[in-house]
Design a protein around this motif. Structure first.
Motif, PDB file in Angstrom:
ATOM      1  N   TYR A  96       0.832  -1.212   0.000  1.00 33.26           N
ATOM      2  CA  TYR A  96       0.000   0.000   0.000  1.00 33.26           C
ATOM      3  C   TYR A  96       0.865   1.260   0.000  1.00 33.26           C
ATOM      4  CZ  TYR A  96      -3.026   3.700   1.736  1.00 33.26           C
ATOM      5  OH  TYR A  96      -3.678   4.888   1.903  1.00 33.26           O
ATOM      6  N   LYS A  97       1.875   1.266   0.859  1.00 36.40           N
ATOM      7  CA  LYS A  97       2.744   2.439   0.941  1.00 36.40           C
ATOM      8  C   LYS A  97       3.535   2.636  -0.352  1.00 36.40           C
ATOM      9  CE  LYS A  97       3.234   2.490   5.982  1.00 36.40           C
ATOM     10  NZ  LYS A  97       4.164   2.365   7.123  1.00 36.40           N
ATOM     11  N   TRP A  98       3.945   1.504  -0.951  1.00 32.38           N
ATOM     12  CA  TRP A  98       4.670   1.626  -2.230  1.00 32.38           C
ATOM     13  C   TRP A  98       3.746   2.170  -3.332  1.00 32.38           C
ATOM     14  CZ3 TRP A  98       8.872   2.311  -4.724  1.00 32.38           C
ATOM     15  CH2 TRP A  98       8.913   2.093  -6.102  1.00 32.38           C
ATOM     16  N   THR A  99       2.492   1.687  -3.372  1.00 31.91           N
ATOM     17  CA  THR A  99       1.534   2.184  -4.356  1.00 31.91           C
ATOM     18  C   THR A  99       1.282   3.677  -4.161  1.00 31.91           C
ATOM     19  OG1 THR A  99       0.445   0.015  -4.420  1.00 31.91           O
ATOM     20  CG2 THR A  99      -0.783   1.872  -5.308  1.00 31.91           C
ATOM     21  N   PHE A 100       1.178   4.081  -2.911  1.00 28.43           N
ATOM     22  CA  PHE A 100       0.972   5.496  -2.598  1.00 28.43           C
ATOM     23  C   PHE A 100       2.170   6.330  -3.057  1.00 28.43           C
ATOM     24  CE2 PHE A 100       1.066   9.117   0.404  1.00 28.43           C
ATOM     25  CZ  PHE A 100      -0.196   9.647   0.141  1.00 28.43           C
TER      26      PHE A 100
END
Length: 481
Positions: free
Chosen positions: A410-414
Motif C-alpha cells: 500500500y505504501k509503495w503504491t501510494f
C-alpha cells in the motif's frame, strides 16, 4: 546559349507565330510561305540543340506534308523533296512540338520568360503548386536547365540555372517535412508535400522577376499554412486557424500576396529545437492581434519583435518553473526515500518482534512448567494443548506477516502514485523528453523500488523460514506420536 523562341522566329518568318512552354512540353505553331522555310542546315541547328533527354517532332503541311521525329534517318532528303514539290508561294503550316523528359532530376527550359509567363500569370498559375509538389515527391531535388539566357534562381531544393552551372541541393528535406508536420496540422500535407524552404530564394542573378514573385508568394503561403495551428486548401481557398480560441479565416488562393514578415516569423519559429514553444507563442500573438485576413496579410517585422518579447517572458517563466520543479523533485525524492526506508524498517521490526514473541512464548512455557522439557527430550512428546497454542501463534504470525506485506504494498503504491502525479504536474510545461531528463530517467525511483523490493524479499523469506522451521518441528513431533 540556345534561344529556341528567337531562333524559331528568325528561321520561320511568317504571318503568325505562337509559342507555348510548360513543364512537360513546348509547342510552336507558325504560318508562313514555302519560300521562307529554312534550309536543312538551319533546321539541323535547331534539332541538334534540343536536349538529349527530350524528343522533338516537326510537322509542315502544305500541298504535301513533311514530318520529322527525333531519331528519323534521311529526313534531309525528305525535307528537300517536300520543298521541291511545293510552289514557293504556297502556304506552309508548321508545328514544332518538344516533349520534355525528367532525367537525373533535370528538366529543360527553352524559354525562361515564356515558362514563367505560363506559370506566373497565365493559365498555368493554378498548376504551379501541384507541379512542384508532384515533382518533389518523385525526386529529391529539382534542377531546371535554362538554355536561352544566363539566369540563376536557387532554393534549398531546386535551381533554375544554365546547364553547366555547378549547384548542389541541400540535404535533409525529409527531416524538414517531418518537422513541419509535427508543429502544425496542414490537412493537405499528403497531396501537397511542400514546405516554405522549397521557395526561399538563397541566391539569384539575371532577370528572374516573374519567378521571384511566384516563389515569394509560395513561400508566404506555406509559411502561413504552417504558422497556423490548423490549415487546408479547398475549392480555391486557403483556410487558416491559429488556435481553437481564435476564429477560422479564409481567402482566395489566387489573391495570395508576398509578405516577408510572415516568412521571417516562420523562419524564426522553425530555427531551433524549441520550435513547438515558439510556434505556440507566435500563434497566440498573431491570433490576438489579427482579427481579419487583411490584418494577417499586413504582418510586418514589428509583429516578430512582439512575438520575440513574449517568448523571452515565457523563457524566464519557464526557467523559474524548471528551478521550482527540480527543487520539488529533490524534496520528494528525499522525503519518499525516508518513507520507503521506514517501510523496510517496519518489516524488519515486525520480523524481530515476531521472533521475540515466539521466544518469549517458549521461555514462559518452560518457566511455568507448562512444558516438561525432560519428557520432550526423551520421548519427543508434545501435549495437545501446547500444540494448539503453537499453531495459534503460527497462524497469528502468518497473519501479521500478511498485514505487514500488505502495508508495504500500500505504501509503495501510494509512493508510486505521488511520483507519477509529480511528473504529470509538469506535462504542460515540458515535453516528455525534457521531463524524462529532469527526473534523470526515473533513476531515483528505480533505485528506491529495487532497494525496497530486495529488502522486502529478504525479510519475508527470513520470516517465512522461521515459521516453516517451527511448523516442521511441530509436524515431526506429531509424526513421532
Amino acid at each position: 546559349m540556345f534561344d529556341l523562341l528567337e531562333q524559331s522566329k528568325q528561321l520561320f518568318t511568317g504571318e503568325s507565330f505562337s509559342y507555348f512552354e510548360a513543364a512537360d512540353n513546348v509547342h510552336i505553331e507558325i504560318s508562313t510561305s514555302v519560300h521562307t522555310l529554312p534550309s536543312t542546315t538551319d533546321m539541323l541547328n535547331i534539332i541538334d540543340n534540343i536536349s538529349a533527354r527530350d524528343t522533338m517532332s516537326i510537322t509542315i503541311k502544305s500541298v504535301v506534308s513533311f514530318r520529322y521525329n527525333t531519331g528519323s534517318e534521311g529526313w534531309e532528303s525528305s525535307y528537300t523533296d517536300f520543298i521541291e514539290q511545293c510552289d514557293p508561294e504556297d502556304q506552309a503550316d508548321i508545328k514544332i512540338h518538344i516533349k520534355k523528359g525528367f532525367v537525373n532530376n533535370r528538366l529543360s527550359i527553352y524559354s525562361f520568360d515564356m515558362f514563367w509567363e505560363y506559370y506566373g500569370t497565365g493559365e498555368g498559375k493554378d498548376k504551379v503548386i501541384p507541379f512542384f509538389s508532384d515533382c518533389l515527391k518523385k525526386h529529391p531535388y529539382l534542377r531546371f536547365d535554362v538554355f536561352d539566357k544566363p539566369v540563376k534562381l536557387v532554393t534549398d531544393s531546386m535551381a533554375f540555372c544554365s546547364p553547366d552551372d555547378n549547384w548542389t541541393a541541400q540535404s535533409g528535406r525529409n527531416d524538414t517535412l517531418a518537422k513541419c508536420e509535427n508543429v502544425s496540422q496542414f490537412f493537405n500535407r499528403t497531396s501537397i508535400s511542400l514546405v516554405p524552404m522549397d521557395f526561399t530564394i538563397t541566391s539569384s542573378c539575371g532577370n528572374t522577376d516573374i519567378a521571384k514573385q511566384v516563389f515569394r508568394k509560395l513561400e508566404t503561403l506555406f509559411s502561413l499554412l504552417y504558422l497556423a495551428d490548423t490549415s487546408y486548401i479547398a475549392d480555391g481557398k486557403v483556410y487558416i486557424q491559429f488556435s481553437a480560441e481564435h476564429m477560422r479565416m479564409n481567402y482566395p488562393l489566387d489573391s495570395q500576396p508576398a509578405n516577408q514578415g510572415i516568412c521571417n516569423i516562420f523562419r524564426w519559429a522553425f530555427s531551433d529545437q524549441n520550435s513547438i514553444d515558439k510556434f505556440v507563442i507566435a500563434r497566440n500573438v498573431i491570433g490576438e492581434k489579427c482579427k481579419s485576413i487583411s490584418e494577417v496579410m499586413s504582418i510586418d517585422d514589428s509583429m516578430l519583435s512582439t512575438i520575440k518579447s513574449n517568448y523571452t517572458i515565457f523563457q524566464r517563466k519557464t526557467t523559474q518553473q524548471y528551478i521550482d520543479m527540480k527543487k520539488d523533485i529533490s524534496d520528494f525524492i528525499v522525503g519518499a526515500s525516508q518513507q520507503m526506508q521506514e517501510v523496510t524498517s517496519s518489516l524488519t521490526d515486525g520480523l524481530k518482534n515476531n521472533f521475540i514473541a515466539v521466544m518469549m512464548f517458549f521461555i514462559t512455557t518452560i518457566l511455568t512448567d507448562s512444558l516438561d522439557w525432560e519428557t520432550l527430550l526423551q520421548s519427543g512428546e508434545i501435549s495437545d494443548d501446547l500444540r494448539s497454542i503453537v499453531i495459534f501463534i503460527l497462524i497469528a504470525s502468518a497473519l501479521y506477516l500478511i498485514v505487514s506485506v500488505s502495508m508495504t504494498i500500500y505504501k509503495w503504491t501510494f509512493y508510486k502514485e505521488n511520483y507519477l502525479r509529480l511528473k504529470g504536474n509538469y506535462s504542460d510545461l515540458l515535453s516528455d523528453e525534457d521531463i524524462n531528463k529532469a527526473f534523470d530517467g526515473d533513476s531515483s525511483y528505480k533505485a528506491v523500488r529495487n532497494r525496497t523490493l530486495v529488502m522486502s524479499v529478504i525479510i519475508c523469506a527470513a520470516w517465512i523460514g522461521v515459521l516453516a522451521c517451527i511448523c516442521f518441528w511441530i509436524f515431526q513431533k506429531s509424526q513421532t506420536l
